[in-house]
Scaffold this motif. Structure first.
Motif: not given
Lengths: 239, 475
Positions: B174-184, B319-323, B446-451, B454-458
């Protein structure tokens, strides 16, 4: 005569239906216009218009047909901005609240003020500009709404309480003077049969709307001084 | 520490000092409870009446337990309260949290759903249905842990680690999904680069179109209403004159021999027009919003957010690069940002700083900021979602869902926060949540789901942006 010619020749009156999201405005309008219960109500986006043919002056020998347009507004707060364009040329207001939800009743004055702000062009919301409409500053200095002083110059108002069979508490009294009030159940047609109390009240309201629009002198002579003194003035504050 | 010393510390540790500390904890917990209660009443249920106080209770309890967890971490960093009391409260809090998340809320949720479905109310066995649903929930909850290499089964089945590990997986996702979307989403919303200019003409044109469509709908409905009225009158009058077959035929074809109207066709046209009207209205409201945003962006605050948006976009790309790097090279940061920052300060800049002093204070500030931001962010997102999707019937069920998600979210944020703290302070989290947990797994997950998020949000935002741009150009 062909129907489409007749459709243009009948006169019409516009009634706006307001209330919080989910109280049952669409179901109510559907019930009045189609005499059927709405089976799967969905959220109203924008404005749903329904039309009913109303016989004005049934008791008299000459009864005339009028179109009543019911403009059912989507009540959700997200659509507040766009609503005001639909409020022009209104001849009557129906306020709907949910009897199981006290807050929808408490929000009714807010709906009235939203309506009136749009009539004023919506631009300024300062206290002085509202005073012309029947607002005044009460003893606490907050903006209060005196329905009586606007009732004569304004549009007829009716209040409908829905979901009566699901309500737990007793009916809530309204604070808007000059308004007719009825209560309805969720899914029953029986209350809108030909001679029930609710139907009589509805027809009285529709007659009043049409009178106000087309026979203003007739209306004025009926709402004489006697009625003004009889109606109790209650002030509703809007904070 | 010498054995004798530790013995001397433990025994009086549960005496008066403990009572004092516990009173302190209870007072703060009461404050958190009040906060949750008021938030529920004032913000969440602004438009609805509260019929069911139990749900408000459960929601406030979940908030209290979550805030207590964060509070205990902060106390750990600043060394407030006795360490024995802290451990004790940690354990109690965690047990309670797990009981609420895994037993109480799911059962109550199942009961509410079952009560709402009318068909079930007549079953005699209906009373046992919530229990059956709960057992199904527990079964799936257990199954979640299988595909993940979280734990060895050394400790047996019903240990806390097993439960926490699963809660952690759900929460981290959940955290990763929300962070990914929020970051974008943050740069997209804040930066004026993405704002479309809406002129007065566009808005007025849209309004005119809306009025035209509404007028067309009204005139068609008037014709339908008149035709229906006439057909009723017609049926009444000449019902006796018609044969049965003709009546049936008229009924099915929707045609009315007395008028030239075809009601069925009109109704279809009205349906299409109403769909169009809805579409136009949504676009109209969107245009009004855009106009407001453009006006806002010219103000001082708007410019400030625009600059902020640029920083966020840089952070998001970083963040995306680091992940990606983390996943590709399978590395998990061993050193937390605080210690690294301080060591950079010491080595490169050459300042002589008291490492322990600064690491404590900086951790405190960092953790404090993260805690407050995540609580606030989650509550605001919830409120927005709640207003959008709830109705007076479903509000109770949705709130219970939120309480469950919130609990899992906060437990996993504690799990992940471990990495942001220096070694000394990680100890308590490791101790309490379980020494056997493979924490680095959670970071990788977390890194996997965040990536992915974030990419799907973009992708989604890009499509939406292009679509609205096309529509504006063609209109």
């Amino acid at each position: 005569a062909p129907v489409h010619l007749m459709a243009d020749s009948l006169k019409k009156a516009k009634i706006v239906v307001l209330g919080d999201s989910g109280v049952g405005k669409s179901s109510f309008v559907h019930l009045i216009c189609h005499r059927q219960v709405l089976t799967n109500p969905s959220w109203t986006v924008g404005c749903n218009v329904e039309v009913k043919v109303h016989e004005y002056g049934k008791a008299l020998s000459t009864s005339q047909s009028y179109f009543l347009e019911f403009w059912d507004m989507g009540g959700s707060p997200a659509y507040k901005k766009g609503r005001s364009i639909f409020y022009s040329n209104t001849n009557g207001i129906i306020l709907v609240y949910d009897r199981t939800n006290r807050k929808s009743h408490d929000h009714l004055p807010k709906w009235m003020s939203e309506f009136h702000c749009s009539q004023q062009g919506g631009a300024s919301t300062s206290k002085t500009s509202k005073q012309g409409l029947g607002f005044f500053s009460d003893s606490r200095g907050s903006l209060a709404y005196d329905p009586e002083s606007f009732a004569d110059q304004g549009v007829p108002v009716m209040i409908v309480g829905t979901k009566g069979d699901c309500a737990r508490s007793a009916s809530l009294s309204s604070n808007i003077t000059g308004a007719i009030e009825i209560n309805l159940d969720c899914n029953s047609l029986s209350q809108l049969t030909f001679d029930s109390q609710q139907t009589t009240e509805l027809n009285k309201f529709f007659d009043k709307v049409i009178e106000k629009r087309y026979f203003p002198s007739y209306h004025m002579s009926n709402t004489g001084l006697g009625e003004r003194h009889r109606s109790v003035s209650k002030r509703v504050s809007l904070n | 520490m010498v054995v004798g010393e530790s013995e001397a510390v433990v025994a009086p540790g549960y005496g008066f000092g403990f009572v004092l500390d516990s009173t302190m904890m209870i007072i703060t917990q009461a404050l958190f409870f009040a906060f949750g209660w008021l938030f529920f009443m004032r913000k969440l249920f602004k438009y609805y009446e509260i019929h069911n106080v139990v749900i408000q209770l459960l929601f406030s309890v979940t908030i209290t337990l979550s805030c207590t967890m964060f509070e205990l971490i902060i106390f750990e960093i600043i060394g407030f309260l006795d360490s024995n009391s802290r451990y004790f409260h940690w354990h109690i809090n965690l047990y309670l949290m797990l009981v609420v998340l895994i037993v109480i809320i799911p059962i109550y949720f199942a009961q509410q759903v079952v009560n709402a479905v009318r068909v079930v109310q007549r079953w005699k066995m209906g009373r046992f249905l919530p229990l059956a649903i709960w057992m199904l929930f527990v079964y799936f909850f257990w199954k979640i842990g299988d595909p993940f290499p979280i734990l060895s089964t050394k400790h047996g089945i019903f240990s806390i680690e097993q439960l926490i590990s699963r809660v952690g997986v759900i929460g981290v996702t959940l955290m990763a999904v929300l962070s990914g979307f929020g970051a974008v989403n943050a740069p997209y919303t804040y930066m004026t680069y993405f704002l479309r200019n809406v002129s007065e003409n566009d808005i007025q044109g849209q309004e005119k179109r809306l009025h035209q469509t509404t007028d067309m709908i009204i005139s068609k409905k008037k014709r339908i209403a008149l035709a229906e009225k006439q057909s009723l009158a017609f049926e009444g009058e000449s019902a006796a004159k018609q044969s049965g077959m003709r009546k049936v035929w008229n009924m099915f074809s929707g045609a009315n021999p007395n008028s030239s109207e075809n009601i069925g066709a009109l109704q279809k046209e009205v349906g299409a027009l109403e769909e169009l009207a809805k579409q136009l209205y949504v676009e109209f409201v969107d245009m009004l919003l855009q106009k407001e945003r453009v006006a806002y962006s010219k103000t001082f605050k708007g410019k400030y957010f625009d600059v902020l948006g640029h920083f966020f976009s840089i952070y998001c790309i970083y963040k995306i690069i680091i992940c990606t790097v983390n996943i590709v090279f399978d590395r998990v940061g061993k050193v937390d940002p605080v210690t690294r920052g301080i060591s950079i300060t010491v080595n490169w800049i050459g300042l002589q700083v008291d490492v322990e002093f600064w690491s404590q204070h900086v951790s405190f500030i960092l953790v404090g900021v993260i805690v407050v931001a995540s609580i606030r962010g989650l509550l605001i997102t919830f409120t927005k979602f709640f207003y959008a999707i709830s109705s007076s019937k479903s509000s109770n069920v949705i709130v219970l869902c939120f309480a469950e998600i919130m609990g899992m979210y906060f437990v996993s944020s504690v799990l992940l926060m471990r990495m942001n703290m220096p070694e000394d302070y990680r100890v308590i989290i490791t101790e309490v949540l379980g020494k056997e947990l493979d924490f680095s797994f959670y970071h990788r997950w977390f890194d996997v789901i965040f990536l992915v998020s974030a990419l799907s949000s973009i992708g989604v935002l890009y499509l939406v942006h292009e679509h609205t741009k096309d529509r504006k150009m063609s209109s």
